[in-house]
Motif scaffolding. Sequence first.
Motif, PDB file in Angstrom:
ATOM      1  N   GLY A   1     -10.361 -17.307   3.654  1.00 43.48           N
ATOM      2  CA  GLY A   1      -9.940 -18.271   4.652  1.00 43.48           C
ATOM      3  C   GLY A   1      -8.650 -17.905   5.362  1.00 43.48           C
ATOM      4  O   GLY A   1      -8.321 -18.492   6.398  1.00 43.48           O
ATOM      5  N   ASP A   2      -7.918 -16.947   4.803  1.00 43.17           N
ATOM      6  CA  ASP A   2      -6.656 -16.516   5.408  1.00 43.17           C
ATOM      7  C   ASP A   2      -6.910 -15.595   6.603  1.00 43.17           C
ATOM      8  O   ASP A   2      -8.049 -15.220   6.900  1.00 43.17           O
ATOM      9  N   SER A   3      -5.819 -15.215   7.241  1.00 48.20           N
ATOM     10  CA  SER A   3      -5.874 -14.324   8.394  1.00 48.20           C
ATOM     11  C   SER A   3      -4.997 -13.101   8.173  1.00 48.20           C
ATOM     12  O   SER A   3      -4.028 -13.142   7.406  1.00 48.20           O
ATOM     13  N   LEU A   4      -5.353 -12.026   8.853  1.00 47.32           N
ATOM     14  CA  LEU A   4      -4.555 -10.799   8.865  1.00 47.32           C
ATOM     15  C   LEU A   4      -4.675 -10.186  10.242  1.00 47.32           C
ATOM     16  O   LEU A   4      -5.694 -10.355  10.916  1.00 47.32           O
ATOM     17  N   ARG A   5      -3.634  -9.463  10.653  1.00 47.79           N
ATOM     18  CA  ARG A   5      -3.718  -8.706  11.889  1.00 47.79           C
ATOM     19  C   ARG A   5      -3.439  -7.242  11.591  1.00 47.79           C
ATOM     20  O   ARG A   5      -2.360  -6.907  11.085  1.00 47.79           O
ATOM     21  N   LEU A   6      -4.409  -6.421  11.901  1.00 47.10           N
ATOM     22  CA  LEU A   6      -4.250  -4.977  11.752  1.00 47.10           C
ATOM     23  C   LEU A   6      -3.771  -4.377  13.067  1.00 47.10           C
ATOM     24  O   LEU A   6      -4.137  -4.858  14.140  1.00 47.10           O
ATOM     25  N   SER A   7      -2.981  -3.339  12.955  1.00 49.87           N
ATOM     26  CA  SER A   7      -2.510  -2.613  14.128  1.00 49.87           C
ATOM     27  C   SER A   7      -2.885  -1.146  14.011  1.00 49.87           C
ATOM     28  O   SER A   7      -2.947  -0.604  12.906  1.00 49.87           O
TER      29      SER A   7
ATOM     30  N   PRO B   1     -16.332  -0.145  -1.124  1.00 46.40           N
ATOM     31  CA  PRO B   1     -16.733   0.764  -2.203  1.00 46.40           C
ATOM     32  C   PRO B   1     -18.245   0.836  -2.340  1.00 46.40           C
ATOM     33  O   PRO B   1     -18.924  -0.190  -2.387  1.00 46.40           O
ATOM     34  N   GLY B   2     -18.757   2.054  -2.372  1.00 45.80           N
ATOM     35  CA  GLY B   2     -20.182   2.257  -2.552  1.00 45.80           C
ATOM     36  C   GLY B   2     -21.028   2.006  -1.321  1.00 45.80           C
ATOM     37  O   GLY B   2     -22.258   2.072  -1.394  1.00 45.80           O
ATOM     38  N   LYS B   3     -20.378   1.729  -0.192  1.00 46.58           N
ATOM     39  CA  LYS B   3     -21.118   1.464   1.037  1.00 46.58           C
ATOM     40  C   LYS B   3     -20.732   2.456   2.126  1.00 46.58           C
ATOM     41  O   LYS B   3     -19.693   3.101   2.057  1.00 46.58           O
ATOM     42  N   GLU B   4     -21.592   2.542   3.125  1.00 37.80           N
ATOM     43  CA  GLU B   4     -21.304   3.418   4.247  1.00 37.80           C
ATOM     44  C   GLU B   4     -20.283   2.773   5.177  1.00 37.80           C
ATOM     45  O   GLU B   4     -20.126   1.551   5.200  1.00 37.80           O
ATOM     46  N   ARG B   5     -19.626   3.632   5.931  1.00 43.58           N
ATOM     47  CA  ARG B   5     -18.677   3.123   6.916  1.00 43.58           C
ATOM     48  C   ARG B   5     -19.451   2.372   8.008  1.00 43.58           C
ATOM     49  O   ARG B   5     -20.463   2.856   8.506  1.00 43.58           O
TER      50      ARG B   5
ATOM     51  N   LEU C   1     -11.124 -15.006   6.801  1.00 42.41           N
ATOM     52  CA  LEU C   1     -11.554 -13.860   6.016  1.00 42.41           C
ATOM     53  C   LEU C   1     -12.386 -14.279   4.817  1.00 42.41           C
ATOM     54  O   LEU C   1     -12.160 -15.337   4.202  1.00 42.41           O
ATOM     55  N   LYS C   2     -13.342 -13.422   4.486  1.00 41.97           N
ATOM     56  CA  LYS C   2     -14.259 -13.661   3.370  1.00 41.97           C
ATOM     57  C   LYS C   2     -14.139 -12.507   2.373  1.00 41.97           C
ATOM     58  O   LYS C   2     -13.753 -11.395   2.747  1.00 41.97           O
ATOM     59  N   PRO C   3     -14.502 -12.741   1.128  1.00 46.50           N
ATOM     60  CA  PRO C   3     -14.458 -11.641   0.148  1.00 46.50           C
ATOM     61  C   PRO C   3     -15.265 -10.424   0.600  1.00 46.50           C
ATOM     62  O   PRO C   3     -14.864  -9.286   0.310  1.00 46.50           O
ATOM     63  N   GLU C   4     -16.340 -10.648   1.323  1.00 51.68           N
ATOM     64  CA  GLU C   4     -17.155  -9.524   1.774  1.00 51.68           C
ATOM     65  C   GLU C   4     -16.493  -8.717   2.895  1.00 51.68           C
ATOM     66  O   GLU C   4     -17.022  -7.675   3.302  1.00 51.68           O
ATOM     67  N   ASP C   5     -15.369  -9.174   3.397  1.00 55.22           N
ATOM     68  CA  ASP C   5     -14.605  -8.387   4.360  1.00 55.22           C
ATOM     69  C   ASP C   5     -13.722  -7.344   3.667  1.00 55.22           C
ATOM     70  O   ASP C   5     -13.087  -6.523   4.338  1.00 55.22           O
TER      71      ASP C   5
ATOM     72  N   GLN D   1      -5.993  -0.781   3.540  1.00 53.73           N
ATOM     73  CA  GLN D   1      -6.815  -1.579   2.633  1.00 53.73           C
ATOM     74  C   GLN D   1      -6.669  -3.067   2.950  1.00 53.73           C
ATOM     75  O   GLN D   1      -5.545  -3.580   3.071  1.00 53.73           O
ATOM     76  N   VAL D   2      -7.805  -3.728   3.031  1.00 54.09           N
ATOM     77  CA  VAL D   2      -7.843  -5.193   3.154  1.00 54.09           C
ATOM     78  C   VAL D   2      -8.625  -5.720   1.961  1.00 54.09           C
ATOM     79  O   VAL D   2      -9.771  -5.324   1.745  1.00 54.09           O
ATOM     80  N   THR D   3      -8.012  -6.592   1.196  1.00 55.68           N
ATOM     81  CA  THR D   3      -8.662  -7.186   0.036  1.00 55.68           C
ATOM     82  C   THR D   3      -8.603  -8.702   0.176  1.00 55.68           C
ATOM     83  O   THR D   3      -7.523  -9.271   0.359  1.00 55.68           O
ATOM     84  N   VAL D   4      -9.769  -9.324   0.088  1.00 55.76           N
ATOM     85  CA  VAL D   4      -9.869 -10.775   0.224  1.00 55.76           C
ATOM     86  C   VAL D   4     -10.366 -11.337  -1.094  1.00 55.76           C
ATOM     87  O   VAL D   4     -11.482 -11.038  -1.524  1.00 55.76           O
ATOM     88  N   SER D   5      -9.558 -12.141  -1.722  1.00 56.64           N
ATOM     89  CA  SER D   5      -9.934 -12.734  -3.000  1.00 56.64           C
ATOM     90  C   SER D   5     -10.592 -14.089  -2.777  1.00 56.64           C
ATOM     91  O   SER D   5     -10.276 -14.804  -1.823  1.00 56.64           O
ATOM     92  N   SER D   6     -11.491 -14.434  -3.682  1.00 58.46           N
ATOM     93  CA  SER D   6     -12.220 -15.711  -3.540  1.00 58.46           C
ATOM     94  C   SER D   6     -11.477 -16.857  -4.221  1.00 58.46           C
ATOM     95  O   SER D   6     -10.513 -16.657  -4.921  1.00 58.46           O
TER      96      SER D   6
END
Length: 122
Positions: free
Chosen positions: A15-21, A41-45, A86-90, A117-122
């Motif tokens: 539910g939070d927000s982030l801004r990447l540059s 991890p374990g997935k394609e780009r 944001l969701k954990p799957e992000d 790295q972006v990590t979203v916790s549930s």
Amino acid sequence: QVQLVESGGGLVQAGDSLRLSCAASSRTSSSYMMGWFRQAPGKEREFVAAITWTLSRTGYADSVKGRFTISRDNAKNTVYLQMNSLKPEDTAIYYCAAAGVWATQAEDYKYWGQGTQVTVSS
């Protein structure tokens, strides 16, 4: 040669927000547009969003439409990715990249940053 440096990643809650540059060292014909990709991890780009330096044409993956916004500051040679709701799957490493033509496939991008790295916790 175009060098790209990402910043702004971190650990947030769902539910939070982030801004990447993404700061580009220069803009050339080989960097007509900028894109954001992510790799979990374990997935394609996968493609996230893209924008052209001129005309501000944008494109988004369906999974982020309505939540993420890509923008650019031509004067600073910087592209941003505003990520809301944001969701954990992000959770993933987010990369910015530059391409000479409009593209949403990773293989069409010539220059890449190191990722953030972006990590979203549930």
